[in-house]
Design an enzyme around this catalytic site. Structure first.
Site, short mmCIF file in Angstrom:
data_model
loop_
_atom_site.label_atom_id
_atom_site.label_comp_id
_atom_site.label_asym_id
_atom_site.label_seq_id
_atom_site.Cartn_x
_atom_site.Cartn_y
_atom_site.Cartn_z
N ALA A 208 9.40 1.04 4.12
CA ALA A 208 10.31 2.16 4.41
C ALA A 208 9.59 3.38 4.98
O ALA A 208 10.13 4.10 5.82
CB ALA A 208 11.05 2.56 3.13
N HIS A 209 8.35 3.61 4.52
CA HIS A 209 7.75 4.91 4.83
C HIS A 209 7.14 5.02 6.23
O HIS A 209 6.57 6.05 6.58
CB HIS A 209 6.75 5.34 3.74
N THR B 174 13.12 -3.36 -12.84
CA THR B 174 14.28 -2.53 -12.47
C THR B 174 14.09 -1.98 -11.06
O THR B 174 13.04 -1.43 -10.74
CB THR B 174 14.43 -1.36 -13.48
N CYS C 248 -7.84 4.91 4.99
CA CYS C 248 -8.60 4.28 3.92
C CYS C 248 -8.18 4.88 2.59
O CYS C 248 -8.03 6.08 2.48
CB CYS C 248 -10.09 4.52 4.11
N GLN D 169 4.80 -2.20 11.43
CA GLN D 169 4.60 -1.25 12.52
C GLN D 169 5.49 -1.56 13.73
O GLN D 169 5.37 -0.92 14.77
CB GLN D 169 3.13 -1.23 12.96
N ASN E 229 -1.44 -2.01 13.56
CA ASN E 229 -1.29 -0.61 13.14
C ASN E 229 -2.33 0.32 13.76
O ASN E 229 -2.11 1.53 13.83
CB ASN E 229 -1.35 -0.49 11.62
N1 PLP Z 1 1.06 -3.58 6.92
C1 PLP Z 1 0.81 -2.72 7.91
C2 PLP Z 1 0.67 -3.24 9.31
C3 PLP Z 1 0.67 -1.36 7.64
O1 PLP Z 1 0.41 -0.51 8.64
C4 PLP Z 1 0.78 -0.91 6.31
C5 PLP Z 1 0.58 0.50 5.98
O2 PLP Z 1 -0.35 1.16 6.40
C6 PLP Z 1 1.06 -1.86 5.32
C7 PLP Z 1 1.19 -3.17 5.65
C8 PLP Z 1 1.20 -1.45 3.88
O3 PLP Z 1 2.44 -0.83 3.67
P1 PLP Z 1 2.75 -0.13 2.28
O4 PLP Z 1 2.16 1.24 2.34
O5 PLP Z 1 4.25 -0.11 2.18
O6 PLP Z 1 2.14 -0.97 1.23
#
Ligand code: PLP
Length: 363
Positions: free
Chosen positions: A188-189, A225, A306, A170, A142
């Protein structure tokens, strides 16, 4: 007139796609409970099953694949790291904290200065392995955007009888997802979907024990749920993910280098996803740059976001033994990014660069 915010932090989170927002607003008026047997319940169930099918199709999952919806990728990572039943867990040094911190007894695969995991070290860790073992390596980092050799990890694991998990958060929508893994995490986000929806895909007939006690939702692997609107939004977002061309990232890096000849781009020589650039100029504190950019309403990051909102040195760059980690900035593009965003960023960053340079004493 208010100026448009320049948002270049898509690896942290992405804006909702309009079609996702429209669908979610429609569902939020009354989501229904997918466990209810009446019409409203059945409609909710259908929304969930449609999303499940859309995601499985998007990732080219095999016929035996089982997808468990969770409230985040963090939860999906914890689910597999804690509850796969493996006696031994090996993770890479550059994982997201939801993998790295999921258990204290994990062993660490080192990474090379290039940002790629050390496959020889992994192979050695598995010599004479006689315990059931789970290996967790992310598909794309990431922070640097460096693509990891997951299919090589799978080959090593199969040779030594271990299972493989990959956090592909990612990677979704940026590259083809790796084949042969046993567990795969998505969120999803990061693709224009909502926050608060993730999933774990289980292949090759593996299972996990639930983290939470409760109902028998999600094949008894995730009680509670289901968040129908968020899950449906996830399914909608996945429908039109397509990799961004590297045009914006390449233009950014070219312009940065023209301004700052001493610029370092992390993982530059490796295969990277086309939306991410992490770079540093020696002696330029990331914090100073972040604050100045924020004042100009430009959102970038210094690496992983962070939770406390504070700026701290990147564990990924530390693991790569990279220089100038305290100066590293990450720019990440997404579905709504434009050339103008690059120009706005470069224009502001050049001013910051000149300001900091003018204060530095000649060496
Ligand atoms: N794994 C990676 C490589 C990410 O970049 C992130 C989010 O920054 C996550 C896991 C965590 O995702 P979530 O916000 O859905 O918990």
């Amino acid at each position: 007139m208010t100026q448009k915010r320049t948002y270049l932090d898509h690896n942290a989170t992405t804006p909702l796609k309009p079609a996702v927002r429209d669908l979610m607003l429609e569902i939020l008026a009354f989501p229904g409970n997918a466990s209810s047997v009446h019409k409203a319940g059945r409609a909710a169930k259908k929304r969930i099953e449609d999303a499940r099918a859309a995601i499985l199709k998007a990732v080219n999952a095999g016929p035996q694949a089982v997808l468990i919806f969770t409230a985040s990728a963090t939860e999906a990572n914890n689910l597999v790291l804690k509850n796969s039943g493996a006696e031994r867990v090996i993770v890479s040094a550059i994982e997201h904290p939801s993998v790295l911190n999921a258990r204290t007894d994990r062993e660490i695969i080192p990474v090379l200065p290039s940002g790629v995991i050390d496959l020889d070290a992994l192979d050695k860790m598995l010599i004479n392995n006689d315990r059931s073992t789970l290996i967790s390596v992310m598909t794309v980092n990431n922070e640097t955007g460096v693509i990891q050799p997951i299919e090589d990890v799978v080959a090593i694991a199969k040779k030594r009888g271990a299972l493989v998990h990959t956090d592909a958060v990612q990677a979704l929508g940026k590259i083809d997802l790796p084949k042969g893994v046993d567990y795969l995490t998505l969120s999803a986000h990061k693709i224009g979907g909502p926050q608060g929806a993730g999933c774990l895909i289980l292949s090759n007939c593996v299972t996990v024990a639930p983290l939470l006690s409760g109902g028998n939702q999600e094949k008894n692997m995730r009680a509670g749920t289901e968040n129908v609107a968020a899950i449906a939004g996830f399914g909608k977002a996945v429908e039109d993910v397509s990799p961004l061309p590297s045009t914006l990232r390449d233009a950014l890096e070219k312009k940065l280098k023209a301004i700052a000849p001493d610029l370092v781009i992390y993982g530059e020589k490796e295969k990277r996803v086309s939306n991410t650039s992490m770079f540093a100029v020696p002696g330029f504190a990331a914090e100073t740059q972040l604050i100045a950019l924020d004042m100009a309403d430009i959102c970038v990051s210094n690496g992983s976001a962070c939770s406390s909102g504070t700026v701290k040195a990147s564990h990924v760059l530390h693991a790569m033994q990279a220089k100038d980690a305290e100066a590293a900035l990450r720019v990440s593009f997404g579905w709504d990014s434009t050339e103008k965003d690059v120009d706005v960023f470069i224009n502001e960053w050049e001013k910051i660069y000149n300001r900091i340079k003018s204060r530095q004493c000649p060496k």
